[in-house]
Structures are given as structure tokens and as C-alpha cells.
Design a protein around this motif. Structure first.
Motif, PDB file in Angstrom:
ATOM      1  N   GLU A  86      -7.467  13.094  -9.304  1.00 50.70           N
ATOM      2  CA  GLU A  86      -8.530  12.306  -9.418  1.00 50.70           C
ATOM      3  C   GLU A  86      -8.081  11.390 -10.599  1.00 50.70           C
ATOM      4  OE1 GLU A  86     -11.166  12.861  -7.663  1.00 50.70           O
ATOM      5  OE2 GLU A  86     -10.194  14.364  -6.673  1.00 50.70           O
ATOM      6  N   GLY A  87      -8.696  10.197 -10.527  1.00 50.15           N
ATOM      7  CA  GLY A  87      -8.206   9.120 -11.599  1.00 50.15           C
ATOM      8  C   GLY A  87      -8.137   7.660 -11.130  1.00 50.15           C
ATOM      9  N   VAL A  88      -7.250   6.793 -11.673  1.00 55.40           N
ATOM     10  CA  VAL A  88      -7.169   5.496 -10.969  1.00 55.40           C
ATOM     11  C   VAL A  88      -5.830   5.204 -11.153  1.00 55.40           C
ATOM     12  CG1 VAL A  88      -9.638   4.482 -11.920  1.00 55.40           C
ATOM     13  CG2 VAL A  88      -7.378   4.508 -13.379  1.00 55.40           C
ATOM     14  N   ALA A  89      -5.420   4.280 -10.461  1.00 51.43           N
ATOM     15  CA  ALA A  89      -4.101   3.448 -10.351  1.00 51.43           C
ATOM     16  C   ALA A  89      -4.374   1.958 -10.548  1.00 51.43           C
ATOM     17  CB  ALA A  89      -3.349   3.766  -9.044  1.00 51.43           C
ATOM     18  N   VAL A  90      -3.518   1.415 -11.496  1.00 56.59           N
ATOM     19  CA  VAL A  90      -3.402  -0.140 -11.730  1.00 56.59           C
ATOM     20  C   VAL A  90      -2.058  -0.777 -10.983  1.00 56.59           C
ATOM     21  CG1 VAL A  90      -3.599  -1.843 -13.103  1.00 56.59           C
ATOM     22  CG2 VAL A  90      -4.760   0.122 -13.756  1.00 56.59           C
ATOM     23  N   VAL A  91      -2.263  -1.630 -10.142  1.00 55.04           N
ATOM     24  CA  VAL A  91      -1.193  -2.320  -9.782  1.00 55.04           C
ATOM     25  C   VAL A  91      -1.081  -3.622 -10.437  1.00 55.04           C
ATOM     26  CG1 VAL A  91      -0.014  -3.076  -7.623  1.00 55.04           C
ATOM     27  CG2 VAL A  91      -1.439  -1.040  -7.565  1.00 55.04           C
ATOM     28  N   TYR A  92      -0.069  -3.986 -11.152  1.00 54.91           N
ATOM     29  CA  TYR A  92       0.076  -5.331 -11.868  1.00 54.91           C
ATOM     30  C   TYR A  92       1.349  -5.960 -11.739  1.00 54.91           C
ATOM     31  CZ  TYR A  92       0.983  -7.731 -15.927  1.00 54.91           C
ATOM     32  OH  TYR A  92       1.348  -8.920 -17.102  1.00 54.91           O
ATOM     33  N   THR A 119       0.694  -1.042   0.111  1.00 55.32           N
ATOM     34  CA  THR A 119      -0.026   0.180   0.083  1.00 55.32           C
ATOM     35  C   THR A 119       0.941   1.164   0.058  1.00 55.32           C
ATOM     36  OG1 THR A 119      -1.565  -1.248   1.375  1.00 55.32           O
ATOM     37  CG2 THR A 119      -1.982   1.162   1.262  1.00 55.32           C
ATOM     38  N   ALA A 120       1.880   1.202   0.605  1.00 56.30           N
ATOM     39  CA  ALA A 120       2.783   2.449   0.765  1.00 56.30           C
ATOM     40  C   ALA A 120       3.328   2.816  -0.513  1.00 56.30           C
ATOM     41  CB  ALA A 120       3.966   2.166   1.681  1.00 56.30           C
ATOM     42  N   GLN A 121       3.783   1.778  -1.244  1.00 54.28           N
ATOM     43  CA  GLN A 121       4.323   1.934  -2.495  1.00 54.28           C
ATOM     44  C   GLN A 121       3.246   2.522  -3.564  1.00 54.28           C
ATOM     45  OE1 GLN A 121       4.692  -0.737  -0.707  1.00 54.28           O
ATOM     46  NE2 GLN A 121       6.896  -1.683  -1.425  1.00 54.28           N
ATOM     47  N   LEU A 122       1.947   2.011  -3.602  1.00 55.38           N
ATOM     48  CA  LEU A 122       1.064   2.530  -4.201  1.00 55.38           C
ATOM     49  C   LEU A 122       0.679   4.096  -4.017  1.00 55.38           C
ATOM     50  CD1 LEU A 122      -1.686   2.627  -6.115  1.00 55.38           C
ATOM     51  CD2 LEU A 122      -2.773   1.719  -3.847  1.00 55.38           C
ATOM     52  N   GLU A 176       3.019   6.074  -2.519  1.00 60.27           N
ATOM     53  CA  GLU A 176       3.947   7.018  -3.123  1.00 60.27           C
ATOM     54  C   GLU A 176       3.936   6.984  -4.834  1.00 60.27           C
ATOM     55  OE1 GLU A 176       8.812   5.976  -2.679  1.00 60.27           O
ATOM     56  OE2 GLU A 176       7.909   4.742  -4.188  1.00 60.27           O
ATOM     57  N   ALA A 177       3.469   6.113  -5.277  1.00 59.41           N
ATOM     58  CA  ALA A 177       3.435   6.226  -7.144  1.00 59.41           C
ATOM     59  C   ALA A 177       2.565   7.408  -7.168  1.00 59.41           C
ATOM     60  CB  ALA A 177       2.829   4.941  -7.482  1.00 59.41           C
ATOM     61  N   ILE A 178       1.203   7.348  -6.460  1.00 62.47           N
ATOM     62  CA  ILE A 178       0.150   8.452  -6.817  1.00 62.47           C
ATOM     63  C   ILE A 178       0.629   9.947  -6.524  1.00 62.47           C
ATOM     64  CG2 ILE A 178      -2.032   9.203  -5.767  1.00 62.47           C
ATOM     65  CD1 ILE A 178      -2.939   6.169  -5.422  1.00 62.47           C
ATOM     66  N   ALA A 179       1.333   9.770  -5.282  1.00 55.76           N
ATOM     67  CA  ALA A 179       1.992  11.287  -4.910  1.00 55.76           C
ATOM     68  C   ALA A 179       3.010  11.632  -5.860  1.00 55.76           C
ATOM     69  CB  ALA A 179       2.433  11.078  -3.421  1.00 55.76           C
ATOM     70  N   LYS A 180       3.816  10.816  -6.391  1.00 57.37           N
ATOM     71  CA  LYS A 180       4.793  11.366  -7.315  1.00 57.37           C
ATOM     72  C   LYS A 180       3.921  11.607  -8.749  1.00 57.37           C
ATOM     73  CE  LYS A 180       9.129   9.076  -5.583  1.00 57.37           C
ATOM     74  NZ  LYS A 180       9.975   7.862  -5.981  1.00 57.37           N
ATOM     75  N   SER A 181       3.007  10.913  -8.964  1.00 56.95           N
ATOM     76  CA  SER A 181       2.476  11.158 -10.316  1.00 56.95           C
ATOM     77  C   SER A 181       1.707  12.553 -10.354  1.00 56.95           C
ATOM     78  CB  SER A 181       1.333  10.356 -10.782  1.00 56.95           C
ATOM     79  OG  SER A 181       0.038  10.416  -9.775  1.00 56.95           O
TER      80      SER A 181
END
Length: 130
Positions: free
Chosen positions: A30-36, A16-19, A21-26
Motif C-alpha cells: 500500500e503506497g504510491v509510486a512516482v515515475v520521473y 507499465t511493465a517496469q513500474l 516490476e519496481a513495485i514488486a521488487k519493493s
């Protein structure tokens, strides 16, 4: 973003922390994040992150549902891991609101390792308006 992870044993690893982090850096608000997960003996899921017994119960249940069997023919001997990974799935999509992942109070995102020990990677792709 690409993340690396060492998985010494079969387990659910909280990512969850990496997710976040990726959102903050982006910069996406408003949107979506895909974790794959690009591996055939591992997966990604969302589940409870408050009580560690939930993860133990999930692993126990998956091992009961998908035990190693003598009749499996796959040469690497990890057919049960492939079955578990297919049942869990290789990705999750999370809504982003106000620059944060929309997760329930008790939810976390997990990398699910079924063929340890391994050195793994997973990807987080964030999509939305900045």
C-alpha cells in the motif's frame, strides 16, 4: 529504481511493465509510486494502452500544437520538443493497492520521447508500508 531506454524515434513507449516490476521488487503493498523523467525533451504520462491509434493521435495533436518554428532561437533546434515535454510533464504518481499499481482498465504509463534518437533513463520511486 533506475531504468534505461533507447528511443529510436519520437513516440510514446509503454513502461507499465517496469513500474509493476519496481513495485514488486519493493515489497510495498500500500503506497504510491512516482515515475520521473530527468530529461527536458521527454516526459511521462498515463493514457490509453488498448488502442495504438490513441498514441498516434496524441503525437499528431502535439505536433500540431507545438510545430517547429523558424522564430525559435534555441541553438540545438529542438524547441518544439521542449514545449511538448513541458506540456506532458516530467512525472506521474500512481497509487499502489495490494501490491499493484491502481490504473484504469485501459491505462498504461508512457515515456514520451520528443527528441529522438536518444538513450534515456527514468526513475521509479516506491513509497509505502511494506
Amino acid at each position: 529504481m533506475t531504468y534505461e531506454l533507447s528511443t529510436p524515434r519520437e513516440d510514446f513507449y509503454n513502461i507499465t511493465a517496469q513500474l509493476k516490476e519496481a513495485i514488486a521488487k519493493s515489497g510495498v503493498k500500500e503506497g504510491v509510486a512516482v515515475v520521473y523523467c530527468p530529461h527536458t525533451t521527454a516526459g511521462i504520462t498515463i493514457n490509453e494502452n488498448a488502442d495504438p491509434d490513441v498514441i498516434l493521435d496524441m503525437l499528431h495533436g502535439l505536433n500540431k500544437a507545438f510545430p517547429d518554428r523558424a522564430e525559435f532561437r534555441h541553438g540545438e533546434g529542438n524547441s518544439a520538443a521542449h514545449l511538448k515535454a513541458s506540456a506532458i510533464g516530467s512525472s506521474v504518481t500512481v497509487i499502489i493497492a495490494n501490491g499493484k499499481p491502481v490504473l484504469g482498465t485501459w491505462q498504461g504509463v508512457y515515456f514520451c520521447e520528443f527528441d529522438a534518437p536518444r538513450h534515456r533513463k527514468f526513475f521509479v520511486r516506491v513509497l509505502g508500508a511494506e
